[in-house]
Write a protein that holds these residues in place. Structure first.
Motif: not given
Lengths: 147, 126
Positions: A96-122
């Motif tokens: 996303i840093v690359n996207l920001s610098e090269s294409e002016n596209i601004e994004s952020t990240l959620t906290v990564p999930s690594f719980d085997p019992n958690a429901a998969p994300g959307d």
């Protein structure tokens, strides 16, 4: 180059930089749902939105985590998911840093999930999986982007 | 002030990031290093210990690093906060500086970058 192709190209670069140079890539595969054994994931949100993930056998995930962290996980196998998620977070951040610098596209990240019992994300759209072959086995990386 | 005398707070939910930063700080002579894992703990810990330097991640559970930096700077306008994050986009850089951070290091920071931060606080020539 599409965002998906850019994501995968940077992934290969970052794998070589931070883990180990992959031996090869499998064909891109389109999936209908997140595989049941995929519990390590992270979402990118903002101007560019996507779900990302990684999955594979525990043995390969453990080897990957050990290569990345330069730690011996024999005594602490519970850290495996957290360390693989750490790599995913690092790669997604650099992407996303690359996207920001090269294409002016601004994004952020959620906290990564690594719980085997958690429901998969959307997932947001078509779900792609790419297998990456290492000397210690094969892992699959997922990307589903909102277009 | 020397590196040994510095009180340092590391706030990152990543085990590896904390370890890497801790190792770099120890190699630079720092001994008083505290670690916490989320933004709220960073705010609480800052109020309790008043560290000389805070290394703060952005994407964290409970409270993100930008919010934590803002709250720490509201408590102490002289707080010396360095954001250390994988999300070093222009937007995040601007938000971090606006929140009161002194600098931003893209993950993974090099030992040289960490030493530079320390020397800026201690005023010691490197």
């Amino acid at each position: 180059m599409s965002k998906k192709d850019l994501y995968m190209a940077e992934l290969i670069f970052n794998l070589g930089r931070f883990v180990e140079q992959p031996l090869g890539l499998g064909p891109e595969e389109r999936l209908s749902q997140i595989p049941e054994n995929c519990y390590i994931s992270q979402h990118i949100k903002g101007d560019y939105t996507a779900m990302t993930g990684v999955y594979g056998s525990d043995d390969v995930l453990k080897s990957f985590a050990e290569k990345y962290s330069k730690m011996d996980l024999s005594a602490e196998p519970g850290l495996m998911g957290e360390l693989v998620a750490d790599f995913l977070n690092l790669h997604n951040g650099l992407f996303i840093v690359n996207l920001s610098e090269s294409e002016n596209i601004e994004s952020t990240l959620t906290v990564p999930s690594f719980d085997p019992n958690a429901a998969p994300g959307d997932i947001f759209g078509e779900l792609y999986s790419v297998s990456v072959e290492f000397p210690f086995g094969t892992l699959c990386f997922l990307l589903s982007e909102s277009l | 002030m020397t590196n040994e005398e510095l009180k340092i707070l590391i706030c990152d939910d990543s085990l590896l990031a904390r370890k890497s930063l801790r190792d770099a700080l120890k190699n630079a002579g720092c001994t008083e290093i505290k670690e916490v894992y989320d933004g709220q703990s960073a705010v609480d810990s800052y109020k309790e210990d008043k560290p000389d330097i805070v290394f703060l991640d952005i994407v964290m559970p409970v409270k993100d690093g930008i919010t934590a930096a803002r709250e720490i700077c509201e408590f102490d306008e002289n707080a010396y906060i360095i954001m250390v994050s994988s999300v070093g986009t222009q937007l995040h850089l601007r938000e971090a500086i606006k929140a009161g951070a002194k600098d931003f290091l893209q993950k993974p920071p090099t030992p040289e970058q960490v030493k530079n931060v320390l020397s800026q606080v201690t005023g010691e020539e490197r």
